[in-house]
Design a protein around this motif. Structure first.
Motif, PDB file in Angstrom:
ATOM      1  N   LEU A   1       1.404  -1.393   0.270  1.00 53.45           N
ATOM      2  CA  LEU A   1      -0.801  -0.017  -0.034  1.00 53.45           C
ATOM      3  C   LEU A   1       1.224   1.354   0.069  1.00 53.45           C
ATOM      4  O   LEU A   1       0.762   2.121  -0.802  1.00 53.45           O
ATOM      5  CB  LEU A   1      -0.806  -0.236   1.131  1.00 53.45           C
ATOM      6  N   LYS A   2       1.729   1.067   0.764  1.00 57.59           N
ATOM      7  CA  LYS A   2       2.985   2.693   0.573  1.00 57.59           C
ATOM      8  C   LYS A   2       3.272   2.279  -0.368  1.00 57.59           C
ATOM      9  O   LYS A   2       3.511   3.382  -0.980  1.00 57.59           O
ATOM     10  CB  LYS A   2       3.904   1.693   2.028  1.00 57.59           C
ATOM     11  N   TYR A   3       4.051   1.907  -0.828  1.00 56.06           N
ATOM     12  CA  TYR A   3       4.939   1.670  -2.501  1.00 56.06           C
ATOM     13  C   TYR A   3       4.273   1.991  -3.749  1.00 56.06           C
ATOM     14  O   TYR A   3       4.704   1.988  -4.300  1.00 56.06           O
ATOM     15  CB  TYR A   3       5.908   0.623  -2.214  1.00 56.06           C
ATOM     16  N   PHE A   4       2.700   0.916  -3.495  1.00 58.05           N
ATOM     17  CA  PHE A   4       2.336   0.125  -5.133  1.00 58.05           C
ATOM     18  C   PHE A   4       0.734   0.420  -4.579  1.00 58.05           C
ATOM     19  O   PHE A   4      -0.177   0.740  -5.529  1.00 58.05           O
ATOM     20  CB  PHE A   4       2.814  -0.730  -5.626  1.00 58.05           C
ATOM     21  N   GLY A   5       0.900   1.977  -4.423  1.00 55.15           N
ATOM     22  CA  GLY A   5      -0.767   2.622  -3.649  1.00 55.15           C
ATOM     23  C   GLY A   5      -1.177   3.260  -5.240  1.00 55.15           C
ATOM     24  O   GLY A   5      -2.380   2.893  -5.487  1.00 55.15           O
ATOM     25  N   ASP A   6      -0.286   3.483  -5.818  1.00 52.91           N
ATOM     26  CA  ASP A   6      -0.648   4.436  -6.809  1.00 52.91           C
ATOM     27  C   ASP A   6      -0.868   3.492  -8.327  1.00 52.91           C
ATOM     28  O   ASP A   6      -2.361   3.821  -9.097  1.00 52.91           O
ATOM     29  CB  ASP A   6       0.681   4.923  -7.340  1.00 52.91           C
TER      30      ASP A   6
END
Lengths: 151, 399
Positions: free
Chosen positions: B384-389
């Motif tokens: 969620l932090k690194y691939f939330g986009d």
């Protein structure tokens, strides 16, 4: 409660331990009622039933199947398993192919389990030989040592 | 891994030597080496053997945890199939030190060749009087057997493993008491991972200084790292702690066969490290934890660029829902609700309620009894932090 059961199980001992007795019984061709095993060891049948029902391999739904494809993260990411599953279903029947989580062949993928053995990599190309009960030669993996000597 | 223990003759020679060695010397050797558990929990091995040796009990046990269920991991499998004598030797020495005459290897049923290899070694050693009663004519007896796992990942957790052997439902138990004082059948027990036992063997034979000289005090010696098929050179590698991850991936692993965006390190409960973070990491337990990841058993699963992260999260929740022992409700219910959330994304019937998802993850982290459902939030939070986009179109932020 579980202290009592642990102690009772301790009387049976490790060599022919209760877990082994339960699983070998379930997997045998002529299993006896677990009531009998429970009575033998002064345990409640719910204890044995609770243990037996916990395990994937001891469930009837698992035992009806013949082959199992690996559904671990590495094989999933490699994208090899859908095609593998289709091939096995074709050969064995739609309802005869299940899944197992990670057979330890993440370096080559295409991993599946059949009749007590694991196969992976290019082994699926020899599927007809495998189903015929023939032994096939399988690739072995390697280990490289990074530093000269530690142990 | 040198060749000092790959034949029964070498085994006999080393065992002869150690049967005459003082137990305290053996414990000191392990303590000096700074060896910590290689299964993922990382408890100092010397301390564990020491505590168990001091525990009161008329009967003690040595258990080898060979239930390596992490995807991406095959280092234990390698040791069991190719270097079984090193593992067995470690168990015998442990038995000697703690005062146990009986041990068992709990090997998962998904590893039939490992079971066959260990069975073969045990039988061979028994014939040569290197296992069993009065080993090499001494007072020391040590019997070894195998327990075959029946498809439950949670049996890799030591209290569930013990419950499994006892014929109880393999649910996790509260600790304390720890197995070193109350383990199998409530007797003092050492539970060690396969790689830990093999490492202990190496340390005792070669001396602790070489091991301790590598890495640092908390992450010492070498670690077996598993590289998957996305690398040009996949396989098991024995690597010095402290080695930069980019060296491991690019030089040793030979780089990637196709574009990769992240790696799950340490199994399904391990952190998901984006490619950009690899340059900032070394092979070190504490470094990984400090950055919100987990080195664990050091297996590497590569996630290719075009693999949807929402599908990966679904896979993780599905895994924990399936393998949860069911004892604690945050684990039993939380993993299932998480899976449902991502089922809906997969079937396009609803979007991810991000606020609710975050609350669920925190609840599971704080409330679960063990690392199975308690640590599954780690990789999910990383994603969620690194691939939330990547997933923002599938998410609803305010609910």
């Amino acid at each position: 409660m579980s202290k009592n059961i642990s102690n009772l199980s301790g009387r049976i001992g490790l060599k022919d331990n209760l877990f082994k007795q339960i699983s070998e019984n379930t997997l045998s061709d002529t299993p006896k009622d677990i009531n009998e095993i429970a009575k033998e060891h002064n345990l409640g049948v719910s204890t044995l039933h609770g243990a037996e029902s916990f395990y994937e391999f001891l469930r009837p739904s698992h035992r009806e199947k013949k082959a199992f494809v690996c559904n671990g993260s590495a094989c999933m990411c490699a994208g090899t398993q859908d095609k593998l599953k289709d091939t096995l279903k074709e050969k064995l029947g739609d309802d005869k192919v299940g899944e197992m989580f990670c057979l330890g062949h993440c370096y080559e993928n295409n991993a599946f389990h059949y009749d007590g053995e694991n196969y992976a990599g290019k082994d699926i190309e020899k599927i007809d030989q495998i189903l015929n009960g023939e032994d096939i030669i399988q690739d072995k993996f390697f280990l490289k040592v990074l530093q000269l000597l530690v142990f | 891994m040198d060749d000092k223990l790959s034949s029964p003759n070498q085994f006999k020679e080393q065992l002869n030597k150690f049967l005459k060695t003082d137990k305290q010397e053996i414990i000191k050797s392990l303590l000096d080496s700074n060896l910590t558990g290689r299964g993922g929990a990382g408890f100092p091995t010397g301390m564990k053997w020491d505590f168990c040796s001091k525990a009161k009990g008329d009967k003690k046990y040595v258990i080898c945890n060979a239930d390596e269920g992490d995807s991406g991991a095959f280092s234990d499998r390698y040791l069991l199939e190719d270097q079984p004598l090193k593992v067995i030797f470690g168990m015998i020495l442990c038995g000697m030190v703690i005062g146990s005459d009986e041990g068992v290897l709990y090997i998962r049923g998904e590893y039939p060749k490992s079971i066959e290899a260990i069975n073969g070694s045990i039988n061979e050693l028994k014939k040569l009087n290197l296992l069993g009663d009065n080993i090499l004519g001494t007072d020391f007896s040590f019997d070894l057997g195998i327990c075959i796992g029946q498809g439950a990942y949670i049996c890799g957790e030591e209290t569930a493993l013990i419950a499994s052997i006892e014929g109880r439902r393999a649910e996790v138990d509260v600790r304390p008491p720890f197995p070193v004082t109350e383990g199998l059948y409530k007797k003092p027990t050492v539970v060690n991972n396969v790689e830990t036992l093999a490492a202990a063997t190496g340390i005792l034979i070669n001396g602790p200084e070489k091991f301790a000289a590598i890495g640092n005090k908390k992450s010492a010696g070498t670690k077996l790292v598993c590289l998957d098929s996305f690398f040009n050179n996949p396989g098991v590698y024995e690597i010095d702690m402290g080695t930069p991850m980019k060296k491991i991936f690019n030089e040793i692993g030979g780089g990637y066969k196709e574009p990769v965006k992240a790696f799950q390190v340490g199994g399904p409960l391990g952190g998901v490290v984006p490619l950009s973070e690899i340059d900032n990491l070394n092979l070190d337990f504490q470094e990984f934890t400090a950055k919100g990841f987990m080195l664990g058993h050091a297996s590497i699963v590569s996630i290719p660029k075009d693999f949807p992260m929402s599908e990966y999260i679904h896979h993780l929740f599905e895994f924990s829902a399936e393998e949860s022992c069911g004892k604690c409700f945050p684990g039993r219910l939380g993993s299932y609700r998480g899976k449902e959330m991502f089922d809906q994304v997969k079937n396009k019937t609803a979007k991810i309620p991000l606020k609710l998802l975050n609350e669920l993850l925190v609840t599971m982290q704080k409330g679960c009894l063990c690392a199975l459902c308690g640590a599954i939030p780690t990789p999910i939070m990383n994603i969620l932090k690194y691939f939330g986009d990547e997933m923002k179109n599938d998410m609803v932020k305010d609910n």
